[in-house]
Design an enzyme around this catalytic site. Structure first.
Site, short mmCIF file in Angstrom:
data_model
loop_
_atom_site.label_atom_id
_atom_site.label_comp_id
_atom_site.label_asym_id
_atom_site.label_seq_id
_atom_site.Cartn_x
_atom_site.Cartn_y
_atom_site.Cartn_z
N GLY A 89 36.39 -0.47 -38.14
CA GLY A 89 37.51 0.13 -38.08
C GLY A 89 37.40 1.54 -38.84
O GLY A 89 36.11 2.10 -39.15
N ALA A 90 38.42 2.28 -39.02
CA ALA A 90 38.39 3.49 -39.75
C ALA A 90 39.67 3.83 -40.53
O ALA A 90 40.65 3.26 -40.11
CB ALA A 90 38.18 4.90 -38.78
N ASP A 91 39.83 4.61 -41.49
CA ASP A 91 40.98 4.96 -42.08
C ASP A 91 41.52 6.01 -41.66
O ASP A 91 42.81 6.44 -41.48
CB ASP A 91 40.35 5.25 -43.50
CG ASP A 91 40.00 4.01 -44.44
OD1 ASP A 91 40.93 2.85 -44.19
OD2 ASP A 91 38.92 4.01 -44.87
N LYS A 101 36.12 6.91 -43.76
CA LYS A 101 36.00 5.46 -43.88
C LYS A 101 35.67 4.99 -45.56
O LYS A 101 35.48 5.91 -46.25
CB LYS A 101 34.66 4.73 -43.22
CG LYS A 101 35.15 4.80 -41.72
CD LYS A 101 34.04 4.23 -40.77
CE LYS A 101 33.49 2.74 -41.43
NZ LYS A 101 34.75 1.81 -41.07
N GLY A 102 36.09 3.77 -45.75
CA GLY A 102 35.74 3.39 -47.23
C GLY A 102 36.83 2.75 -48.04
O GLY A 102 36.75 2.40 -49.16
N GLU A 110 28.63 0.16 -44.34
CA GLU A 110 29.02 0.39 -42.93
C GLU A 110 28.23 1.91 -42.32
O GLU A 110 28.04 1.64 -41.14
CB GLU A 110 30.56 0.87 -43.03
CG GLU A 110 31.40 -0.47 -43.46
CD GLU A 110 32.93 0.04 -43.72
OE1 GLU A 110 33.69 -0.68 -43.36
OE2 GLU A 110 33.12 1.07 -44.13
N LYS A 128 46.29 5.91 -37.34
CA LYS A 128 44.90 6.48 -37.90
C LYS A 128 44.25 7.68 -37.33
O LYS A 128 43.48 8.06 -37.87
CB LYS A 128 43.62 5.32 -37.95
CG LYS A 128 44.31 3.88 -38.60
CD LYS A 128 44.40 4.07 -39.98
CE LYS A 128 44.78 2.74 -40.76
NZ LYS A 128 43.89 1.62 -40.37
#
Length: 241
Positions: A89-91, A101-102, A110, A128
């Site tokens: 996934g991604a933010d 990410k994170g 990741e 996103k």
């Protein structure tokens, strides 16, 4: 605020489309986070229904536990070696498929897994996708020793890039500082906008005490963006396809 049920439908649509990219016998990287967790569940359903095998490397202890509990074969990355594909996934996702990410505190593992893969595919809901990175806090993993000195060095880097004053927040779990799977701390940079991600990435990577930052630049080749109606939109970085 987005209706949680709409977000869940979008995540499931992206996860289902990503599962279709998996081929029997693949060496597969499994991401971390709410959307990645949906993917792992859908992947396990397909593996069970079709009876094929995979070798999976997980990007966090939580993902490893979920995948193992669902019957997927999880191994250490060093045991598998190079991966065919990583799905995560991604933010945030920008038009060039650069990422933040994170949010799940796993961006170190990741990034290691993603860059040890022939291909990285991101799955996300449409909220996103952004025109410019930075509205989501940028996570920076730092070692506990001297972390406040590291914070000062990060502040100075932000000043050089005209990104200061902006808050640098120590991420907590309850009253205590959050610890990553590697035992490190996370500083979240509330930047609002990142005009030059490459310059910021270079500055952060040069700081002693910084283990890894959440800017994933020129790593993702394909993003699958889910919609509530079950359809998906795919975004590609043509120079990587």
């Amino acid at each position: 605020m987005t209706d949680p049920s709409i977000a869940d439908l979008s995540k499931d649509a992206a996860a289902r489309a990503a599962v279709a990219l998996v081929e029997p016998g693949m060496r597969l990287g499994l991401g971390t986070g709410s959307t990645a967790a949906v993917f792992v569940r859908r992947l396990a359903e397909r593996v069970k229904a079709e009876g094929f095998s995979l070798r999976c490397a997980a990007t966090s202890k939580a993902t490893a536990e979920q995948a193992t509990s669902l019957g997927l074969q999880v191994e250490e990355l060093d045991e598998i070696g190079w991966l065919d594909l990583t799905i995560d996934g991604a933010d945030e996702v920008d038009p060039d498929l650069n990422l933040i990410k994170g949010g799940g505190a796993a961006h170190l593992r990741e990034k290691i897994v993603a860059t040890a893969s022939n291909r990285m595919v991101v799955i996300a809901d449409q909220n996103k996708v952004v025109e410019q990175l930075g509205q989501f806090h940028l996570p920076v993993e730092v070692i506990p020793f001297g972390w406040q000195a590291t914070r000062t060095l990060i502040q100075r880097a932000l000043e050089r890039l005209s990104l200061w004053p902006r808050p640098i927040l120590l991420r907590k779990r309850g009253e205590e500082p959050l610890r990553t799977d590697e035992g490190n701390l996370i500083l979240d940079l509330a930047l609002e906008a990142i005009p030059d991600p490459e310059a910021l990435a270079a500055e952060l990577s040069a700081i002693a005490g910084v283990v890894e930052h959440g800017l994933f630049l020129n790593i993702c080749q394909l993003a699958i963006i889910g919609r509530p109606d079950g359809s998906v939109v795919t975004l590609r970085r043509e120079d990587k396809e």
